[in-house]
Design an enzyme around this catalytic site. Sequence first.
Site, short mmCIF file in Angstrom:
data_model
loop_
_atom_site.label_atom_id
_atom_site.label_comp_id
_atom_site.label_asym_id
_atom_site.label_seq_id
_atom_site.Cartn_x
_atom_site.Cartn_y
_atom_site.Cartn_z
N ILE A 123 0.84 -1.20 0.00
CA ILE A 123 0.00 0.00 0.00
C ILE A 123 0.87 1.25 0.00
CG2 ILE A 123 -1.72 1.31 1.29
CD1 ILE A 123 -2.85 -1.37 2.28
N ARG A 142 -3.93 0.49 11.60
CA ARG A 142 -4.63 -0.09 12.73
C ARG A 142 -4.56 0.89 13.89
NH1 ARG A 142 -6.01 -2.97 9.23
NH2 ARG A 142 -6.15 -5.24 9.15
N GLU A 189 -13.25 -0.86 17.79
CA GLU A 189 -14.10 -0.70 16.61
C GLU A 189 -15.36 -1.56 16.77
OE1 GLU A 189 -11.65 -1.64 13.25
OE2 GLU A 189 -10.44 0.17 13.45
N HIS A 234 -13.36 2.39 9.36
CA HIS A 234 -12.51 1.29 8.89
C HIS A 234 -13.12 0.67 7.62
CE1 HIS A 234 -9.49 -2.05 10.25
NE2 HIS A 234 -9.39 -1.75 8.97
#
Length: 342
Positions: free
Chosen positions: A165, A243, A272, A291
């Site tokens: 990424i 995260r 979350e 998220h």
Amino acid sequence: MMSITPEKGKVVLIGSDVVDVVALPVQVELAKRGIETAYLNAAADQGSLLDALRDADVLYCPGAFPVTPQHMDAARNLRAVVSIYTGTEGIDESAATARNIVVANGQITENTDSMAEAAILMMLAATYDLAGAERSMTAAGMHAPRRPARMLQNRTVGLIGFGAIGRAVAKRLEAWNIDLLISTPRPQPPYPYGAQVVSLETLLATADVTCLLAPLRPETQNLLNRERLAGTKQGSIFVNMSRGQLVDEQALFELARDRHFTAIALDVFVTEPLPADSPLRTLPNAILTPHALGHTLDSKEGLVTAGLENITRALAGVSPAHVRNPAILPSWEKRWSKAANE
């Protein structure tokens, strides 16, 4: 997808409101192929999970779902644990390797590219104060005061983590005339034109925009603690697409509240979904998404395909397409491969 005929077996799927968009289509397709499935919600009690696992061949679950040695020992026939997406932080990979269980994931280009675009979207939304512009339009029309926008061009951007990424983000920023800083524990050149690999502390102190893209591992837990966050450049922007557990969330809140950060943009959190009473929700200079910002239709379709391929291959005794512990493959294939046992 490679044409493989799987053996009959049982697949246990762990779903939730967030991942069912991928998990349920995989279950439907497996059923069409005559493969037994059992679906459990991630909130199911441990007794139900252990019962379902006793005759499971493959466990298909979110990467953050805790898969422990106890679960693996209960599943006598378990040959593979397949993460729905890229992350595998909840899966005890060492325990799986010790038990000759393959760990696979959904490492697909669509997910990488979607997350890279989403990361840049967060950078731009924060630098241009998109949320403030929306609020001003709603409250008082076009001329209501708000924080002045800043261009991303000609600024210093720091990427913490430089995996797939991170590289995709860097590739997209090459034409933006920025100074790019990279912090990674395992440098792997080549790097984009003009990029510099620097220490984490140097990046934090220098970057106008810091984007966290590092994986969650034991050594990265609380990577950005209070001291390191306090060492970030005054007036900078902080983006977390990785995260929540990598960051001291309370310290981040306090620094954003006190305007040490001009803005923060978070797609991930320690807990979350983000609790309704989280102080982060009170910040006017925070962009908060659940998220899911990088979860595009493209990545969803790719994850369904990757999940089916990983599961099908594992049931056929063939190495899954995306394996986290490849060192065990020779012994794993010797045990499970139909050809090896004929």
